[in-house]
Scaffold this active site. Structure first.
Site, PDB file in Angstrom:
ATOM      1  N   HIS A  70      12.967 -16.094 -42.595  1.00  0.00           N
ATOM      2  CA  HIS A  70      14.254 -16.688 -42.212  1.00  0.00           C
ATOM      3  C   HIS A  70      14.827 -17.538 -43.350  1.00  0.00           C
ATOM      4  O   HIS A  70      15.281 -18.655 -43.140  1.00  0.00           O
ATOM      5  CB  HIS A  70      14.094 -17.541 -40.944  1.00  0.00           C
ATOM      6  CG  HIS A  70      13.909 -16.718 -39.703  1.00  0.00           C
ATOM      7  ND1 HIS A  70      14.906 -15.918 -39.187  1.00  0.00           N
ATOM      8  CD2 HIS A  70      12.838 -16.563 -38.876  1.00  0.00           C
ATOM      9  CE1 HIS A  70      14.453 -15.309 -38.088  1.00  0.00           C
ATOM     10  NE2 HIS A  70      13.195 -15.680 -37.884  1.00  0.00           N
ATOM     11  N   GLU A  84       8.418 -14.718 -37.304  1.00  0.00           N
ATOM     12  CA  GLU A  84       9.195 -13.530 -37.657  1.00  0.00           C
ATOM     13  C   GLU A  84       9.329 -13.343 -39.172  1.00  0.00           C
ATOM     14  O   GLU A  84      10.418 -13.266 -39.718  1.00  0.00           O
ATOM     15  CB  GLU A  84      10.575 -13.608 -36.989  1.00  0.00           C
ATOM     16  CG  GLU A  84      10.490 -13.641 -35.468  1.00  0.00           C
ATOM     17  CD  GLU A  84      11.831 -13.820 -34.799  1.00  0.00           C
ATOM     18  OE1 GLU A  84      11.982 -13.380 -33.641  1.00  0.00           O
ATOM     19  OE2 GLU A  84      12.737 -14.414 -35.416  1.00  0.00           O
ATOM     20  N   ASP A 120      18.214 -21.314 -41.648  1.00  0.00           N
ATOM     21  CA  ASP A 120      17.896 -19.952 -41.216  1.00  0.00           C
ATOM     22  C   ASP A 120      18.619 -18.980 -42.123  1.00  0.00           C
ATOM     23  O   ASP A 120      19.308 -19.385 -43.073  1.00  0.00           O
ATOM     24  CB  ASP A 120      18.269 -19.729 -39.746  1.00  0.00           C
ATOM     25  CG  ASP A 120      17.237 -18.853 -39.040  1.00  0.00           C
ATOM     26  OD1 ASP A 120      17.078 -17.689 -39.454  1.00  0.00           O
ATOM     27  OD2 ASP A 120      16.589 -19.331 -38.094  1.00  0.00           O
TER      28      ASP A 120
END
Length: 777
Positions: free
Chosen positions: A271, A335, A201
């Site tokens: 990410h 995201e 991440d």
């Protein structure tokens, strides 16, 4: 209960008698375990007795069954102090026999038969035997220096879902390899067979990739970590770590031995700040980049306009596939902002080459992410693997063979199943174990927010009724997730997972008609006794007082019901004083019609008293009066319905998911309160929970109107509000509107949401508003 002076009874093992003299005590096994087996048929006859002479028998030349036998011997030693010998030669009596047979077509099915001389565990496969062993293990009482009687029984069991998952994020806070193994043991205890391991991440890259050594040399470490919830303050302490490929191979083997498949996640194309910090040429701007020190969604992501990006991803995933034999590789896909792609010449050239265009559904950049997903899927498919992605991969064109992990609710999973794609259900509202598990958050470790108590987990039904029978077959199973932004230690991981994982495993294992939360609570303490024996750190909220506070619109009062898992006596006060045995003994439900401060405690003979339950009730003229909503709240935030807006109960913080706050987004909140008779009102009070990072803003306008006939309303007072802040903030905001006294029977309250301002990522969208109570006086 008799008092025993030579020992202390732990809360979870209350009722078990331990020997003062050292002589073995005889205990009886209880097959009412977690998860509950499908069929338990008790038989009459002499029980089987576990003793030092007991042997565990496994088939010759079967390494997996030998290991199963070793597991069972170790489990029994932990629980009882007795470690049976394992052998391939069956004695005539006093044997636990492990066997393989076609119990049924489900490879994880098993059958347990107990008679006077033997316990036989037969599985459709070695995995089925392993789950039978788990049932026997959990049926065995926990103690020291004990013998155990197993009543005669026939148990037939099999899981509902073939995919039973649990996720652990080690990117935000790294956990050592030994704890990852302990986590796998926790999953095995709960019959979970998929470990989703989130390895990369923005805040850290945790897997060694030999082709790209800087990923761990640079990307595995951040300079410091933000304190609290993106406060702008940092702890000044470097944080990081990674798993070598040897360590990962060892962990994969450890999991396989416990019939658990590890599904690795390499989140892409977003990410990826930790990778960009190591290889800045893979970004759109070329950097410089830094491993993230705070939490959130970042605009710098991989550049799909560069061919080097795909060379990088294929190189990483090639080594991932060498380490993990799993059929599935999780590629994230969530995201991923498109801001950099919109301005990047490489990305725009790629969009033009591919002929991607904006349409009424998505932008060309969304379709560019679909291209990334499809290209990576083809690469993995060519190597015999399939992808899993978060439900954002539905935005654009869904890759042909993708499995969707639905986290933003059930809707993404429903859509994917209707498109004939496989689905894993993991919605935040039921399955996010980083959310708070109690409303009393002041006495909890810091969490990301939300509210998922154990009863909410247990109530989860992963297969939506809206699907057809054929579509329902695409629901592979449910999974819970543990993200670790605010979870730094192994002990905190355990605390957030247990005992909610026990509720999860019944959702995963049982047929829905077999689920019963009250019965589950009766079975749970025996599992908690095993947690104690294993040294697990777990939340004990199930032993606290459970309160049902329900407005009664016929009596215009609040009905109060209190209970405990073990029916411990409860003492309470209504004036805020600390309750003791001298306080009022709870003997049944009672009602409250005026202001009160309830405090209650369950007092147990063993000294393990509950936390003090504390609730303030504030009664106004509108409290407990009939209320009608003229608009619909957001589907996930309707909670108990309009009555919660006039029940005299208030949210204790800005955590809007506790069930105290009703949420609206696409409509204003418009409610009409019937005061039952003409009533003089000169003040209204409305409270809003604000968490702008979650698109939850203060109200933009509140209007109070009155009527005597419930049809023609006259505005009494209206106020507008402007949020001048230019950064994220959270708090509870109280709006008090005063006006000349108005006498009327009906009052209409309108609360308008804000339009999200330009500084916010959600700019231009209609914000959420959350209201906990409408006070009229």
């Amino acid at each position: 209960m008799k008092k025993i002076s030579c020992f202390i009874i732990s809360l979870a093992t209350a009722g078990l008698l331990f020997s003062c003299s050292g002589k073995k005590e005889m205990r009886e096994a209880n097959y009412q375990v977690v998860p509950l087996p499908a069929e338990i048929t008790t038989e009459n006859g002499t029980p089987f007795t576990l003793s030092k002479a007991t042997k565990i028998v496994f088939p010759q030349e079967n390494e997996k069954m030998q290991r199963n036998a070793q597991f069972l011997a170790a489990y029994l030693e932990i629980s009882t102090g007795i470690k049976p010998e394992i052998t391939t030669t069956a004695p005539q009596k006093n044997a636990v026999i492990l066997a393989l047979d076609a119990v049924n077509e489900n490879p994880e099915a098993y059958r347990i038969e107990v008679n006077e001389n033997t316990i036989t565990i037969t599985g459709s496969s070695e995995a089925g035997v392993f789950y039978g062993i788990q049932t026997l293990r959990k049926a065995t009482p926990v103690g020291e220096n004990i013998s155990v009687m197993y009543p005669q029984v026939i148990i037939n069991d099999q899981p509902r879902f073939g995919y039973r998952g649990m996720m652990l994020d080690v990117a935000r806070h790294f956990e050592p390899a030994d704890f990852v193994k302990k986590y796998i043991d926790m999953l095995a205890l709960h019959n979970i067979n998929r470990f989703h391991w989130h390895l990369t991440d923005d805040q850290g890259w945790r897997i060694e990739i030999k082709k790209f050594p800087k990923l761990t040399e640079i990307g595995a470490f951040r300079k410091e970590t933000v304190i609290g919830k993106n406060t702008g303050k940092y702890d000044g302490k470097p944080h990081g770590g990674f798993y070598t490929q040897d360590e990962i191979s060892d962990i994969v083997k450890y999991a396989e031995e416990r019939y658990i498949t590890i599904i690795p996640e390499i989140d892409l194309p977003g990410h990826m700040l930790s990778a960009l910090a190591a290889y800045p040429e893979l970004g759109c701007t070329g950097g410089p980049y830094e491993v993230a020190k705070e939490w959130g969604v970042f605009e710098d992501v991989l550049c799909p306009g560069k061919e080097a990006t795909f060379e990088f991803l294929e190189g990483v995933l090639s080594e991932v596939m060498e380490l993990f034999p799993s059929k599935y590789i999780h590629i994230g896909g969530d995201e991923c902002p498109k801001v950099r792609w919109e301005k990047c010449p490489d990305c725009q050239r790629r969009i033009k080459e591919l002929g991607l265009k904006d349409d009424s559904k998505h932008t060309a950049e969304h379709y560019l992410q679909s291209y990334v997903t499809a290209r990576i899927e083809k690469f993995l498919n060519d190597h015999g693997r399939n992808i899993i992605g978060w439900d954002e991969i539905l935005e654009g064109e869904l890759a042909p063979n993708a499995t969707v992990m639905s986290w933003r609710g059930m809707e993404g999973g429903i859509l994917a199943a209707q498109m004939n794609h496989d689905v894993i259900m993991t919605p935040t509202s039921y399955c996010y174990f980083d959310y708070y598990q109690t409303q009393d958050i002041e006495n909890e470790p810091l969490s990301i927010g939300g509210y998922v108590p154990i009863e909410k987990v247990y109530s989860f039904e992963p297969v939506p009724e809206v699907l057809t029978p054929e579509q329902k077959k695409h629901i592979l199973g449910p999974q819970a997730n543990l993200w670790t932004e605010y979870i730094k230690t192994p002990e905190h991981v355990e605390y957030m997972v247990m005992p909610r994982i026990a509720a999860l495993c019944e959702v995963q294992w049982l047929q829905p008609e077999k689920k019963n939360y009250e019965e589950f609570l009766k079975r749970l303490p025996r599992l908690l006794a095993l947690y104690d024996k294993l040294g697990y750190h777990y939340a004990t909220h199930v032993f606290d007082i459970q309160a049902k506070l329900m407005p009664n619109f016929e009596t215009n009062a609040l009905n109060v019901e209190l209970s405990t898992i073990d029916d411990a006596p409860i003492y309470y006060t209504l004036n805020g004083e600390e309750p003791t045995t001298s306080s009022t003994l709870y003997e049944g439900s009672f009602t409250i019609k005026g202001d009160a401060e309830i405090k209650a405690v369950a007092i147990r003979e063993n000294g393990k008293n509950s936390k003090i339950f504390h609730e303030k009730v504030k009664v106004s003229k509108s409290t407990f009066k009939p209320i009608v909503l003229l608009t619909q709240p957001a589907p996930n935030y309707a909670f108990s319905g309009p009555g919660m807006l006039v029940d005299g109960l208030f949210g204790k913080s800005s955590n809007y998911k506790t069930g105290r706050w009703m949420g609206f987004q696409n409509e204003d909140l418009i409610a009409v309160i019937d005061m039952l008779e003409p009533t003089g009102i000169s003040k209204a009070e409305i409270r809003n929970a604000v968490v702008t990072g979650d698109w939850v803003f203060d109200a933009s306008e509140i209007t109070i109107a009155s009527s005597n006939n419930d049809s023609v309303f006259t505005t009494v007072k209206s106020e507008k509000y402007i949020d001048a802040k230019m950064e994220n903030w959270s708090d509870v905001v109280t709006h008090t509107l005063t006006f000349d006294p108005v006498t009327a029977r009906y009052f209409k309250v309108t609360v308008k949401p804000s339009i999200i301002p330009a500084w916010h990522p959600g700019k231009g969208n209609r914000a959420f508003i959350f209201v906990d109570e409408i006070v009229l006086d």
